[in-house]
Write a protein that holds these residues in place. Sequence first.
Motif: not given
Length: 139
Positions: A39-43
């Motif tokens: 998930i790109p916006n939740i490292p």
Amino acid sequence: MKIRTVIGAASAAFAIAIAAPASAHDAGEKVTGNFEQAIPNIPGKSLIAVVVDYPPGGASPPHTHAKSAFIYAYVISGRIESKVNDGPTRIYKAGESWSEPPGSSHPISRNASKTQPAKLLAVAVVDTDDKDQLTTPVK
């Protein structure tokens, strides 16, 4: 991108491991990877989806889920009998869904019909480091 089973234990229990008498395990489930992506916006988090096909009378063995895995399950067709943690045993029909909090125990997950197949979509948000161990069989 790798596709992995999310519900697997003793023959793919995220096929959603199911708790049933041993005789109910004669007909297992088929788990097919559907989607896997960081998930790109939740490292540090990944989204994983699998389709679980249960033949008539099919079941998954009892299992637990990764401590970081939030699971959403949606019945595509048929009827699925499920029990999460110490909650009630319920039968969900096509179009119905439930969720499982991180670290859940899934003692029952099976096709509620002895004559018709059932299909389930299971989606997990999980720590990327836990994605290879989404389910662990209960011994």
